[in-house]
Scaffold this motif. Structure first.
Motif, mmCIF file in Angstrom:
data_model
loop_
_atom_site.group_PDB
_atom_site.id
_atom_site.type_symbol
_atom_site.label_atom_id
_atom_site.label_comp_id
_atom_site.label_asym_id
_atom_site.label_seq_id
_atom_site.Cartn_x
_atom_site.Cartn_y
_atom_site.Cartn_z
ATOM 1 N N PRO A 7 -8.936 -9.116 -22.053
ATOM 2 C CA PRO A 7 -8.551 -10.060 -21.002
ATOM 3 C C PRO A 7 -7.563 -10.098 -19.937
ATOM 4 O O PRO A 7 -6.677 -9.268 -20.376
ATOM 5 C CB PRO A 7 -8.111 -11.200 -22.194
ATOM 6 N N GLN A 58 -15.992 -12.585 -13.026
ATOM 7 C CA GLN A 58 -15.356 -12.063 -14.197
ATOM 8 C C GLN A 58 -13.671 -12.331 -14.131
ATOM 9 O O GLN A 58 -13.199 -12.780 -15.223
ATOM 10 C CB GLN A 58 -15.640 -10.781 -14.301
ATOM 11 N N GLN A 79 -11.496 -14.880 -16.771
ATOM 12 C CA GLN A 79 -10.691 -14.459 -17.398
ATOM 13 C C GLN A 79 -9.301 -15.243 -17.251
ATOM 14 O O GLN A 79 -8.610 -15.517 -18.098
ATOM 15 C CB GLN A 79 -10.694 -13.182 -17.389
#
Length: 179
Positions: free
Chosen positions: A28, A133, A137
Motif C-alpha cells: 500500500p 491503482q 491505494q
C-alpha cells in the motif's frame, strides 16, 4: 464493447488488481511524498503526450481524446497543487516527468501513423492502470486527508479513461480481425 457502468468500472479495477498481483506490486502507498510525486509526474506526462499526439497523423477521435486528457490533467495538476498546498506539501509537486516517462515521450515523438497510434494507446492503458491503482491505494491508506480526498475525486476519472482506451483498443482489434 464493455459498458461504462459501475460493473464495468469494477471489472477494470479487478483487472488492474490482477495485473498488480502478477507483477508483485502490492505494498500500500501511504507516503504523501510518493503519492504527490507520482501523480504530478503522471499528469505532466499526460499533458505532454497529448501535445505530441495532437501534432500526429491520427484519427480525429484519438486526437479529441488526447485533447480531453490534456485539459483533464492540466486541471488535475492544478487541483493537486491546491491540495498539496492546503496540507503543507506544496514543495513536493515536481515540475518534470520521471526518466521512464521521458523515454516514453521520446518514443512518441519518434513515431508516426499507425505506430504512433498503437504506442500511444499502449502507453495510455498502462498509465491509467497505474493511476487507478495509485489513487485507490492512497484513498484507502493515505495519511493526508486533503490528498485522500483528491485521490477519491480522481480515481473515477482515471477509471473512465482506462475504460475508454480499452474500448478504443477493442474497436480497433475488431476492425482488424478477419471476417
Amino acid at each position: 464493447m464493455p459498458a461504462r457502468t459501475p460493473e464495468g468500472a469494477e471489472a477494470a479495477l479487478n483487472a488492474t488488481r490482477d495485473r498488480i498481483a502478477e507483477t508483485g506490486v502490492s505494498e500500500p502507498l501511504s507516503s504523501a511524498r510518493d503519492y504527490v510525486l507520482r501523480v504530478a509526474q503522471a499528469s505532466l506526462y499526460q499533458v505532454e503526450a497529448a501535445r505530441i499526439v495532437a501534432k500526429g497523423d491520427l484519427p480525429p477521435a484519438m486526437k479529441a481524446f488526447a485533447q480531453e486528457l490534456q485539459a483533464t490533467h492540466t486541471a488535475a495538476l492544478e487541483d493537486l497543487r491546491t491540495a498539496a498546498k492546503a496540507s503543507g506539501h506544496a514543495s513536493l509537486v515536481p515540475e518534470t516527468v520521471n526518466q521512464e516517462q521521458a523515454e516514453q515521450l521520446d518514443e512518441l515523438r519518434g513515431a508516426t501513423g499507425t505506430r504512433l497510434q498503437q504506442l500511444y494507446r499502449r502507453q495510455q492503458e498502462a498509465a491509467f492502470e497505474d493511476m487507478v491503482q495509485l489513487h485507490e491505494q492512497y484513498e484507502k491508506y493515505g495519511n493526508v486527508p486533503a490528498l485522500m480526498r483528491y485521490a477519491g475525486r480522481y480515481r473515477p476519472v482515471e477509471t473512465e479513461h482506462l475504460l475508454r482506451i480499452r474500448d478504443d483498443a477493442m474497436r480497433v482489434a475488431q476492425t482488424l480481425a478477419p471476417q
